[in-house]
Design an enzyme around this catalytic site. Structure first.
Site, short mmCIF file in Angstrom:
data_model
loop_
_atom_site.label_atom_id
_atom_site.label_comp_id
_atom_site.label_asym_id
_atom_site.label_seq_id
_atom_site.Cartn_x
_atom_site.Cartn_y
_atom_site.Cartn_z
N SER A 138 67.30 66.00 69.70
CA SER A 138 68.41 66.54 68.91
C SER A 138 69.25 65.42 68.32
CB SER A 138 69.25 67.49 69.77
OG SER A 138 70.16 68.21 68.97
N ASP A 283 67.61 67.29 64.29
CA ASP A 283 66.56 68.30 64.38
C ASP A 283 66.97 69.61 63.73
OD1 ASP A 283 68.39 68.96 66.41
OD2 ASP A 283 66.84 69.86 67.67
#
Length: 532
Positions: A138, A283
């Site tokens: 992430s 992401d």
């Protein structure tokens, strides 16, 4: 626990031996002190050799363990989806995971290229797969990577599944003894369907000018495609941040919430006279929204965006609607839901809980958010935070407001008049280890503060559900709320503060700002020296 010698003998990465040989005794001890465990966001850690890092051997053994758990629950040949982002070694890890699952008999769909995390969550749900894996860390620093697991319906795993996988990891074969079967990458159909679905959350017509940055992540092209399909084709991107780059060279931390991370976006928005600014994390599961003000551009907080999108979703008059936010998010969404006749559910932190907010069958989840700029605006398609569909809906909201002669700032003012001024902030106490954070929590439990900024407090301990303390005070005219919990992904203690004041707008804002500053000053001392 596997010894250093055993690990070296069976690590399939030819560079691992040299890397470990160069480690000091202390570094080697740290790398073999334990194994990565499933936390708030799955497995996540630094890219390094050894069981306490993200590397090929760890991915192989974790996937073998996941497969064994799935085989206990699913028929032979069940479908699974594997995706990956553009971080260092993500493609390698994604292919390895796909090959292990294929060798165990699963029908594996391996994404054709780096894709946003919500595209994998969508694919699991859309295909009826029994699980999905996304290789991503992430918005962590470039030195990290991770391994995120979804189950049926595209929901993140929760206990006891995470514990079952960890138990199987402990019993997994050596990494070089785990069977692998080659897998051909899929076509683009599933990802195209995801983009089309993200575009479909639009409710109005008309265009506007968008400034966009994916912060060197995978979301750029996918977000532009979704916006174009939704009718937003006047999109200006930050050129130096548009192409995926795992080193994130223009930002200190690739998180839109970090100071300085969206400076280039705000400058671009001002330069092109945009109507809205959108920043995705690497992401693309998180979305930050920026808006113009008389004093220049500013980034909305996750709570502010949550109030706006929640109110907009509920304005459609949906039956049996459920909206959800977490224990560390603002309370305003509950008030908004009540006005719309909807049900609000407060969950523990993380979308693994938010996505299950309607699990009791009392209504249908239509929107969920967490203060860390995570928004789920289309739960029927993606039961996780999704930055791209949230970006489309945010743009749609701006168009809808403009048709009424209003701005985002006007909408925020209207919500404050209706529900009271809510201000939120967070105080972070950084520590060296999770154990130090646990020690602070223990001190707070042993002798909880009885007041903050001159206001008497009531404390609620959320254990054993989660490691958090909630301090509250107030009445219908004003209230204080402080939630203290250790971070699930980093060694730090986080204190979430919310102040609510009713009354005339500007005086209420002034009172709330002053109270928030006083509360934050007191709360900072809790982590430094413990309660009095």
């Amino acid at each position: 626990m596997i010894s250093v010698q055993e690990w070296l003998a069976h690590d399939p990465d030819p560079g691992a031996a040299a890397e470990l040989a160069a480690c000091s005794e202390a570094e080697l001890a740290d790398r073999f002190a334990g194994t990565l465990t499933f936390g708030t966001a799955g497995l996540r850690g630094p890219l390094r050799a050894g069981p306490n890092g993200m590397n090929l051997a760890v991915v192989l053994r974790a996937t073998w363990a996941l497969g064994r758990v799935l085989l206990d629950r699913s028929p032979a040949g069940a479908a699974v989806v594997v995706g990956y982002d553009a971080r260092h070694r993500s493609a390698e890890f994604g292919r390895a995971a796909a090959e292990v699952l294929a060798a165990q008999g699963f029908a594996v769909t391996l994404m054709f290229a780096p894709v946003p995390t919500p595209a994998v969550a969508y694919a699991v749900r859309a295909t009826g797969a029994v699980a999905g894996v996304q290789i991503t860390a992430s918005h962590n620093p470039p030195t990290d990577n991770g391994y995120k697991v979804y189950l049926s319906g595209g929901l993140q795993i929760v206990s006891p599944t995470d514990q079952e996988i960890e138990t199987r990891i402990a019993a997994a074969p050596f990494a070089d003894e785990i069977a692998r079967t080659r897998v051909a990458a899929s076509g683009a159909e599933l990802v195209r369907a995801y983009v089309e679905r993200a575009a479909s959350v639009r409710r109005t017509a008309g265009s506007l000018r968008v400034a966009l940055t994916p912060l060197h992540g995978v979301g750029g092209d996918f977000a532009c495609d979704a916006l174009a399909l939704a009718g937003f084709d006047d999109v200006h991107v930050v050129p130096e941040q548009f192409a995926p780059d795992p080193d994130f060279p223009t930002v200190a931390f690739p998180n839109p919430e970090e100071p300085g991370a969206v400076d280039a976006l705000l400058a671009l928005a001002a330069e092109v006279d945009a109507d809205i600014g959108i920043a995705l994390d690497p992401d693309a599961d998180r979305c930050a929204v920026a808006v113009p003000t008389p004093d220049g551009w500013r980034l909305l907080s996750g709570d502010e965006t949550g109030w706006l999108l929640g109110d907009y979703v509920l304005s459609a008059g949906l039956d049996q609607a459920v909206v959800a936010s977490t224990v560390v998010s603002s309370r305003m969404l509950a008030s908004i839901a009540a006005v719309h006749g909807a049900r609000h559910v407060e969950t523990l932190t993380g979308f693994k809980w938010l996505a299950r907010a309607d699990a009791d069958g009392e209504g249908t989840l239509v929107y969920a958010y967490e203060e860390a700029i995570g928004h789920c605006v289309d739960p029927d398609a993606v039961r996780d935070k999704d930055g791209i569909s949230a970006a489309v809906l945010a743009c749609d909201l701006v168009v809808a407001l403009r048709r009424q002669g209003r701005t985002v700032l006007d909408a925020l003012d209207d919500l404050a008049r209706r529900h009271g001024v809510h201000t939120t902030t967070a105080v972070t106490r950084r520590v060296n280890t999770p154990e130090q954070a646990a020690a602070v929590m223990a001190r707070l439990r042993a002798a909880p503060p009885t007041e903050v900024a001159g206001v008497a407090l009531h404390v609620t301990d959320l254990q054993p559900r989660t490691d958090a303390l909630v301090f509250t005070s107030g009445d219908d005219t004003a209230s204080v709320r402080v939630v203290v919990r250790p971070s699930g992904t980093e060694p730090k203690l986080k204190c979430y503060i919310e102040i609510r004041c009713s009354g005339e707008l500007e005086p209420a804002r002034a009172r709330a700002a002053a109270q928030q500053a006083a509360v934050a000053a007191d709360v900072r001392t809790w982590g430094q020296r413990g309660p009095n």
